[in-house]
Scaffold this motif. Structure first.
Motif, short mmCIF file in Angstrom:
data_model
loop_
_atom_site.label_atom_id
_atom_site.label_comp_id
_atom_site.label_asym_id
_atom_site.label_seq_id
_atom_site.Cartn_x
_atom_site.Cartn_y
_atom_site.Cartn_z
N ARG A 1 -6.54 1.82 2.93
CA ARG A 1 -5.39 1.82 2.04
C ARG A 1 -5.56 0.78 0.95
O ARG A 1 -5.93 -0.36 1.22
CB ARG A 1 -4.12 1.54 2.83
CG ARG A 1 -3.89 2.60 3.90
CD ARG A 1 -2.80 2.24 4.85
NE ARG A 1 -1.55 2.07 4.13
CZ ARG A 1 -0.45 1.61 4.68
NH1 ARG A 1 -0.42 1.27 5.94
NH2 ARG A 1 0.64 1.48 3.97
N PRO B 1 0.80 -1.23 0.00
CA PRO B 1 0.00 0.00 0.00
C PRO B 1 0.84 1.28 0.00
O PRO B 1 0.41 2.31 -0.52
CB PRO B 1 -0.83 -0.10 1.29
CG PRO B 1 -0.88 -1.55 1.59
CD PRO B 1 0.43 -2.11 1.10
N GLU B 2 2.03 1.22 0.54
CA GLU B 2 2.91 2.39 0.56
C GLU B 2 3.37 2.78 -0.84
O GLU B 2 3.80 3.91 -1.05
CB GLU B 2 4.13 2.13 1.45
CG GLU B 2 3.81 1.93 2.92
CD GLU B 2 3.33 3.21 3.59
OE1 GLU B 2 3.82 4.30 3.22
OE2 GLU B 2 2.45 3.11 4.46
#
Length: 135
Positions: free
Chosen positions: A87, A47-48
């Motif tokens: 996210r 997700p980052e």
């Protein structure tokens, strides 16, 4: 490596600054109904490394199962992503523009697959979640 993707009409665009952690075909009833297909090929991402790059005002989401939501373009209806805890963590592989750099490795939720669909490849098949994968 960076991957780009978009919805059918091009209003919503995204970027993944990395590679897929896993790609698999999901045969659950939620995936089938939300995409109108025998199964959906998902790519799991960090997700980052994900960001929407255009069309955030066109993104709609809905809760599809406990602690999960699905995103789609409200203009064309294309399914785009799934998320957890706010996210994005999974991308509908068909929305990637170009080669995603990897191929599906398994089939999941084959215990609830469409009765009219026959899986004809040799990929591993899991009745539900694969071993080690949290729901």
């Amino acid at each position: 490596m960076s991957l780009q993707g978009s919805c059918q009409c091009g209003s919503v665009r995204y970027e993944i600054a990395g590679q897929f952690q896993l790609i698999g075909n999901c045969h659950c009833s939620i995936c089938r109904k939300s995409n109108g297909a025998a199964y959906v090929t998902w790519g799991i991402i960090d997700p980052e490394q994900f960001r929407w790059t255009a069309g955030q005002d066109c993104i709609e989401s809905y809760p599809s199962s406990p602690d999960r939501y699905r995103c789609f373009c409200r203009k064309c209806g294309a399914s785009l992503a799934s998320g957890h805890a706010g996210r994005v963590s999974e991308i509908v592989l068909a929305t990637v523009d170009g080669d995603p750099g990897a191929r599906p490795r398994e089939h999941i939720f084959v215990g609830s697959k469409a009765i009219w669909h026959e899986i004809t490849d040799d990929l591993p098949q899991h009745t539900e979640w694969p071993p080690g994968m949290d729901a």
